[in-house]
Scaffold this motif. Structure first.
Motif, PDB file in Angstrom:
ATOM      1  N   VAL A   1       0.847  -1.196   0.000  1.00 21.53           N
ATOM      2  CA  VAL A   1       0.000   0.000   0.000  1.00 21.53           C
ATOM      3  C   VAL A   1       0.885   1.249   0.000  1.00 21.53           C
ATOM      4  O   VAL A   1       1.808   1.359   0.814  1.00 21.53           O
ATOM      5  CB  VAL A   1      -0.933  -0.006   1.229  1.00 21.53           C
ATOM      6  CG1 VAL A   1      -1.715   1.299   1.316  1.00 21.53           C
ATOM      7  CG2 VAL A   1      -1.883  -1.192   1.161  1.00 21.53           C
ATOM      8  N   PRO A   2       0.637   2.208  -0.900  1.00 26.76           N
ATOM      9  CA  PRO A   2       1.487   3.413  -0.965  1.00 26.76           C
ATOM     10  C   PRO A   2       1.496   4.184   0.353  1.00 26.76           C
ATOM     11  O   PRO A   2       0.490   4.226   1.080  1.00 26.76           O
ATOM     12  CB  PRO A   2       0.851   4.232  -2.089  1.00 26.76           C
ATOM     13  CG  PRO A   2       0.090   3.242  -2.904  1.00 26.76           C
ATOM     14  CD  PRO A   2      -0.390   2.193  -1.949  1.00 26.76           C
ATOM     15  N   GLU A   3       2.622   4.796   0.612  1.00 22.17           N
ATOM     16  CA  GLU A   3       2.775   5.549   1.859  1.00 22.17           C
ATOM     17  C   GLU A   3       1.827   6.741   1.924  1.00 22.17           C
ATOM     18  O   GLU A   3       1.407   7.155   3.008  1.00 22.17           O
ATOM     19  CB  GLU A   3       4.225   6.011   2.000  1.00 22.17           C
ATOM     20  CG  GLU A   3       4.564   6.617   3.357  1.00 22.17           C
ATOM     21  CD  GLU A   3       4.379   5.633   4.516  1.00 22.17           C
ATOM     22  OE1 GLU A   3       4.058   6.098   5.627  1.00 22.17           O
ATOM     23  OE2 GLU A   3       4.542   4.425   4.288  1.00 22.17           O
ATOM     24  N   THR A   4       1.481   7.312   0.761  1.00 24.87           N
ATOM     25  CA  THR A   4       0.564   8.453   0.751  1.00 24.87           C
ATOM     26  C   THR A   4      -0.809   8.058   1.304  1.00 24.87           C
ATOM     27  O   THR A   4      -1.434   8.840   2.040  1.00 24.87           O
ATOM     28  CB  THR A   4       0.403   8.993  -0.673  1.00 24.87           C
ATOM     29  OG1 THR A   4       0.055   7.911  -1.557  1.00 24.87           O
ATOM     30  CG2 THR A   4       1.695   9.643  -1.155  1.00 24.87           C
ATOM     31  N   LEU A   5      -1.274   6.861   0.954  1.00 24.06           N
ATOM     32  CA  LEU A   5      -2.551   6.397   1.499  1.00 24.06           C
ATOM     33  C   LEU A   5      -2.453   6.147   3.003  1.00 24.06           C
ATOM     34  O   LEU A   5      -3.386   6.446   3.753  1.00 24.06           O
ATOM     35  CB  LEU A   5      -2.993   5.115   0.792  1.00 24.06           C
ATOM     36  CG  LEU A   5      -3.507   5.251  -0.638  1.00 24.06           C
ATOM     37  CD1 LEU A   5      -3.845   3.886  -1.218  1.00 24.06           C
ATOM     38  CD2 LEU A   5      -4.724   6.158  -0.686  1.00 24.06           C
ATOM     39  N   ARG A   6      -1.333   5.618   3.426  1.00 27.19           N
ATOM     40  CA  ARG A   6      -1.149   5.391   4.859  1.00 27.19           C
ATOM     41  C   ARG A   6      -1.164   6.726   5.622  1.00 27.19           C
ATOM     42  O   ARG A   6      -1.796   6.844   6.678  1.00 27.19           O
ATOM     43  CB  ARG A   6       0.175   4.666   5.110  1.00 27.19           C
ATOM     44  CG  ARG A   6       0.257   3.277   4.491  1.00 27.19           C
ATOM     45  CD  ARG A   6       1.665   2.708   4.668  1.00 27.19           C
ATOM     46  NE  ARG A   6       1.803   1.397   4.061  1.00 27.19           N
ATOM     47  CZ  ARG A   6       1.538   0.247   4.683  1.00 27.19           C
ATOM     48  NH1 ARG A   6       1.139   0.270   5.940  1.00 27.19           N
ATOM     49  NH2 ARG A   6       1.681  -0.892   4.050  1.00 27.19           N
ATOM     50  N   MET A   7      -0.465   7.705   5.076  1.00 25.68           N
ATOM     51  CA  MET A   7      -0.429   9.024   5.714  1.00 25.68           C
ATOM     52  C   MET A   7      -1.812   9.661   5.735  1.00 25.68           C
ATOM     53  O   MET A   7      -2.199  10.296   6.720  1.00 25.68           O
ATOM     54  CB  MET A   7       0.569   9.922   4.980  1.00 25.68           C
ATOM     55  CG  MET A   7       2.019   9.464   5.109  1.00 25.68           C
ATOM     56  SD  MET A   7       3.141  10.444   4.099  1.00 25.68           S
ATOM     57  CE  MET A   7       2.924  12.061   4.839  1.00 25.68           C
ATOM     58  N   ALA A   8      -2.570   9.473   4.644  1.00 24.72           N
ATOM     59  CA  ALA A   8      -3.929  10.021   4.609  1.00 24.72           C
ATOM     60  C   ALA A   8      -4.792   9.407   5.694  1.00 24.72           C
ATOM     61  O   ALA A   8      -5.557  10.099   6.374  1.00 24.72           O
ATOM     62  CB  ALA A   8      -4.551   9.785   3.239  1.00 24.72           C
ATOM     63  N   GLY A   9      -4.669   8.094   5.883  1.00 23.24           N
ATOM     64  CA  GLY A   9      -5.432   7.436   6.928  1.00 23.24           C
ATOM     65  C   GLY A   9      -5.051   7.920   8.318  1.00 23.24           C
ATOM     66  O   GLY A   9      -5.924   8.160   9.162  1.00 23.24           O
ATOM     67  N   ARG A  10      -3.751   8.099   8.530  1.00 25.76           N
ATOM     68  CA  ARG A  10      -3.310   8.584   9.846  1.00 25.76           C
ATOM     69  C   ARG A  10      -3.739  10.032  10.070  1.00 25.76           C
ATOM     70  O   ARG A  10      -4.064  10.426  11.194  1.00 25.76           O
ATOM     71  CB  ARG A  10      -1.794   8.436   9.967  1.00 25.76           C
ATOM     72  CG  ARG A  10      -1.343   6.986  10.128  1.00 25.76           C
ATOM     73  CD  ARG A  10       0.114   6.904  10.536  1.00 25.76           C
ATOM     74  NE  ARG A  10       0.997   7.285   9.433  1.00 25.76           N
ATOM     75  CZ  ARG A  10       1.536   6.438   8.579  1.00 25.76           C
ATOM     76  NH1 ARG A  10       1.259   5.137   8.680  1.00 25.76           N
ATOM     77  NH2 ARG A  10       2.333   6.850   7.619  1.00 25.76           N
ATOM     78  N   ASN A  11      -3.743  10.834   8.999  1.00 26.73           N
ATOM     79  CA  ASN A  11      -4.189  12.228   9.136  1.00 26.73           C
ATOM     80  C   ASN A  11      -5.660  12.325   9.516  1.00 26.73           C
ATOM     81  O   ASN A  11      -6.077  13.288  10.168  1.00 26.73           O
ATOM     82  CB  ASN A  11      -3.944  12.997   7.834  1.00 26.73           C
ATOM     83  CG  ASN A  11      -2.468  13.262   7.592  1.00 26.73           C
ATOM     84  OD1 ASN A  11      -1.670  13.253   8.533  1.00 26.73           O
ATOM     85  ND2 ASN A  11      -2.096  13.488   6.348  1.00 26.73           N
ATOM     86  N   TYR A  12      -6.442  11.356   9.077  1.00 22.19           N
ATOM     87  CA  TYR A  12      -7.850  11.335   9.452  1.00 22.19           C
ATOM     88  C   TYR A  12      -8.069  10.698  10.825  1.00 22.19           C
ATOM     89  O   TYR A  12      -9.210  10.539  11.263  1.00 22.19           O
ATOM     90  CB  TYR A  12      -8.660  10.560   8.416  1.00 22.19           C
ATOM     91  CG  TYR A  12      -9.054  11.391   7.222  1.00 22.19           C
ATOM     92  CD1 TYR A  12     -10.114  12.303   7.297  1.00 22.19           C
ATOM     93  CD2 TYR A  12      -8.368  11.281   6.023  1.00 22.19           C
ATOM     94  CE1 TYR A  12     -10.470  13.061   6.205  1.00 22.19           C
ATOM     95  CE2 TYR A  12      -8.723  12.044   4.923  1.00 22.19           C
ATOM     96  CZ  TYR A  12      -9.778  12.931   5.015  1.00 22.19           C
ATOM     97  OH  TYR A  12     -10.126  13.695   3.927  1.00 22.19           O
ATOM     98  N   GLY A  13      -6.992  10.320  11.487  1.00 16.10           N
ATOM     99  CA  GLY A  13      -7.095   9.758  12.825  1.00 16.10           C
ATOM    100  C   GLY A  13      -7.498   8.297  12.869  1.00 16.10           C
ATOM    101  O   GLY A  13      -7.964   7.822  13.916  1.00 16.10           O
ATOM    102  N   LEU A  14      -7.317   7.589  11.764  1.00  7.45           N
ATOM    103  CA  LEU A  14      -7.685   6.169  11.736  1.00  7.45           C
ATOM    104  C   LEU A  14      -6.592   5.340  12.395  1.00  7.45           C
ATOM    105  O   LEU A  14      -5.413   5.509  12.108  1.00  7.45           O
ATOM    106  CB  LEU A  14      -7.893   5.706  10.292  1.00  7.45           C
ATOM    107  CG  LEU A  14      -9.011   6.399   9.518  1.00  7.45           C
ATOM    108  CD1 LEU A  14      -9.080   5.871   8.099  1.00  7.45           C
ATOM    109  CD2 LEU A  14     -10.355   6.214  10.216  1.00  7.45           C
TER     110      LEU A  14
END
Length: 289
Positions: free
Chosen positions: A177-190
């Motif tokens: 999974v691309p790091e950008t998607l991981r960062m997006a999920g963490r930014n949303y507090g998931l």
């Protein structure tokens, strides 16, 4: 120049003039359009194999070693008409479903732990290195000691055959999974399970589906092999037991009928379940061609 009427390239205008009311696909001849149908190509392959089988069987001229395709079809129809094959199939599919669902749940728990904690990653790596090379059928004697002469033994070996290939494929998909998607999920507090379900699972779905198909194939052939070796479970036998019984009684056409039933179920699951699932998910999302 209006935004609602953007300019059109000249070469595209020529194409539109040449094809005012038609679609580009209509330029193909009807034979090419028909050949684009996957079911037709696969059907022709199956028909060619059946013809080859019939020819070889007639040349062999020994019903005990190799019955003809027509004899096998007759035995298959008789087994379905009597209800015997339907009963055996229902028993096998019931066991398969129990073991498959158990293996999927166990694989999801292991991979969720693996992407969440370092201990989970070490646990998954260690268990897969130890148990994945171990044939599921080799665990059947132990399963018989632990769970007795019942369905529990077969379900246990089925879970083993499903768990490790699915866990490896799922974890590999999560890792890709691309790091950008991981960062997006963490930014949303998931975090935790929500992070896995809403970010990792959709992004890794092609790998997960591949693991589900591989695990299904492993589980199906493990079940048939286990029934051939183990026999009936709690007085009830599935397709493997049907094949074993008729082999002992030298009804080779019925043995082939059982094998054909195993193949047909595999084709139906592949085309009706997995291809439909892919069409409504990864292909629609543009993740797979």
């Amino acid at each position: 120049m209006s935004v609602l009427n953007p300019p059109i390239r000249a070469e595209y205008e020529h194409v539109l003039e040449a094809l005012p009311d038609t679609h580009v696909e209509r330029l193909l001849p009807w034979t090419a359009r028909v050949w684009e149908q996957a079911w037709l190509r696969r059907g022709l392959i199956l028909l060619a194999l059946l013809i080859l089988w019939e020819i070889v069987a007639r040349i062999q001229n020994n019903d005990l070693l190799l019955p003809t395709a027509l004899q096998t079809a007759h035995a298959l129809v008789d087994g379905l008409a009597s209800g015997e094959l339907i009963t055996k199939t229902r028993i096998s599919l019931s066991l398969l479903l129990q073991g498959y669902i158990g293996g999927v749940i166990a694989a999801f728990v292991l991979t969720t732990l693996a992407v969440s904690t370092q201990l989970g990653r070490d646990l998954l790596a260690t268990l897969t290195a130890m148990l994945n090379p171990l044939p599921a059928i080799a665990l059947l004697p132990l399963a018989l000691l632990w769970f007795g002469l019942g369905q529990g033994s077969l379900v246990f070996v089925l879970i083993h055959s499903v768990l490790w290939p699915l866990a490896l494929n799922t974890y590999a998909g999560f890792q890709a999974v691309p790091e950008t998607l991981r960062m997006a999920g963490r930014n949303y507090g998931l975090k935790g399970l929500r992070y896995v379900l809403q970010i990792l699972v959709p992004a890794a779905l092609p790998s997960i589906l591949a693991g589900l198909k591989i695990s299904w194939a492993f589980a199906w052939r493990t079940l048939i092999a286990a029934e051939l070796v183990f026999g009936a479970s709690s007085g009830k036998g599935g397709l493997g037991w049907f094949i074993f019984q008729n082999r002992n009684e030298l009804f080779t056409d019925r043995v082939f009928a059982g094998l054909v039933m195993v193949i047909v179920i595999g084709l139906l699951v592949e085309s009706l379940v997995f291809q439909t699932l892919e069409r409504f998910t990864v292909r629609r999302w543009g993740m797979q061609r």
